[in-house]
Design an enzyme around this catalytic site. Structure first.
Site, PDB file in Angstrom:
ATOM      1  N   MET A 102      57.199  26.441  31.525  1.00 57.50           N
ATOM      2  CA  MET A 102      57.309  25.029  31.877  1.00 57.50           C
ATOM      3  C   MET A 102      57.013  24.857  33.368  1.00 57.50           C
ATOM      4  SD  MET A 102      60.779  23.928  29.818  1.00 57.50           S
ATOM      5  CE  MET A 102      61.768  25.219  30.579  1.00 57.50           C
ATOM      6  N   GLY A 190      61.372  23.962  36.738  1.00 64.47           N
ATOM      7  CA  GLY A 190      60.252  24.864  36.496  1.00 64.47           C
ATOM      8  C   GLY A 190      60.764  26.214  36.021  1.00 64.47           C
ATOM      9  N   SER A 191      60.393  26.651  34.823  1.00 62.69           N
ATOM     10  CA  SER A 191      61.055  27.807  34.253  1.00 62.69           C
ATOM     11  C   SER A 191      60.333  28.259  32.986  1.00 62.69           C
ATOM     12  CB  SER A 191      62.515  27.452  33.947  1.00 62.69           C
ATOM     13  OG  SER A 191      62.589  26.163  33.368  1.00 62.69           O
ATOM     14  N   ARG A 192      61.076  29.008  32.116  1.00 66.92           N
ATOM     15  CA  ARG A 192      60.452  29.575  30.931  1.00 66.92           C
ATOM     16  C   ARG A 192      61.482  29.712  29.803  1.00 66.92           C
ATOM     17  NH1 ARG A 192      58.205  35.538  31.593  1.00 66.92           N
ATOM     18  NH2 ARG A 192      59.060  36.362  29.645  1.00 66.92           N
TER      19      ARG A 192
END
Length: 234
Positions: A102, A190-192
């Site tokens: 993301m 912001g990440s996964r």
């Protein structure tokens, strides 16, 4: 429908988690306008971005036993066979992992990939390296869920903080029953998300594909038949 209502219908709602941040950006923008007008406009742009970051649009989730939907908006960054994190308790054999990255422009509300019971929630502190890197699954701060399904075993889903992210938020608790596509958390900024499928699971997406949380079907553990699939808006 009036023009005003038509415009309003196109604006997605904001998740309540975002209100303090949007308010902070808006207040800072007013101060910046007082200091120097161009700075105020920059602050206004950032305020709009913050509101978009915390957007929480309605999603229409395909519902059928065995369907695994995307838990996040973003890009399918990796599909690989890897050992699941030890805290998931999913065994010591490699499982198929589908990773969704993301960016700071994606919607960051996370949704359950399957319906079932949340058997385990495990938080682990860590670093904040780029979430697109493979080693982020091991090194970065993360929050893991294990969901037991009725007929297809257990699914692991891991929220992984990224280079900018500094806060993982969970809305659920152990023992809770959750439906596919229901909200279970979010990550700022912001990440996964990693999804670990049971043995034998096969991906229905490819690397580089854009996924939509609660709508994109990542895998079908029940076979290729479409019989019995319904949809739910949430």
């Amino acid at each position: 429908m009036s023009i005003a209502n038509s415009i309003r219908a196109q604006i997605p709602p904001v998740h309540p988690e975002g209100y303090p941040f949007i308010g902070g950006f808006a207040l800072a923008s007013l101060v910046l306008f007082w200091i120097w007008t161009p700075l105020g406009w920059i602050g206004t742009i950032l305020t709009v971005w913050c509101a978009l970051f915390f957007r929480d649009p309605v999603r229409v989730t395909p519902v059928r036993e065995g369907i695994v939907v995307s838990p996040a908006d973003g890009r399918v960054s990796m599909i690989s066979q890897v050992l699941p994190p030890a805290e998931l308790g999913l065994g010591d054999r490699p499982l198929l992992r589908i990773s969704i990255f993301m960016s700071v422009f994606n919607c960051h509300v996370n949704r359950a990939p399957v319906a079932g019971r949340i058997d385990r929630i495990a938080y682990r502190p860590g670093t904040f390296i780029n979430a697109e890197l493979d080693k982020a699954s091991e090194d970065n701060e993360r929050n893991s869920l294990v969901i037991s399904t009725a007929s297809h075993g257990r699914i692991g889903v891991v929220q992984i903080a990224g280079l900018v992210a500094r806060r993982i938020v969970s809305f659920v608790r152990e023992g809770q029953t959750i439906g596919a596509g229901e909200r279970f958390g979010l990550i700022r900024f912001g990440s996964r998300l990693d999804v670990y499928l049971p043995e034998g699971g096969k991906s229905l997406v490819s690397e580089g594909q854009t996924a939509v949380a609660g709508e994109t079907v990542l895998a079908d553990l029940g076979g290729a038949s479409e019989q019995g699939r319904t949809f739910r808006a949430d």
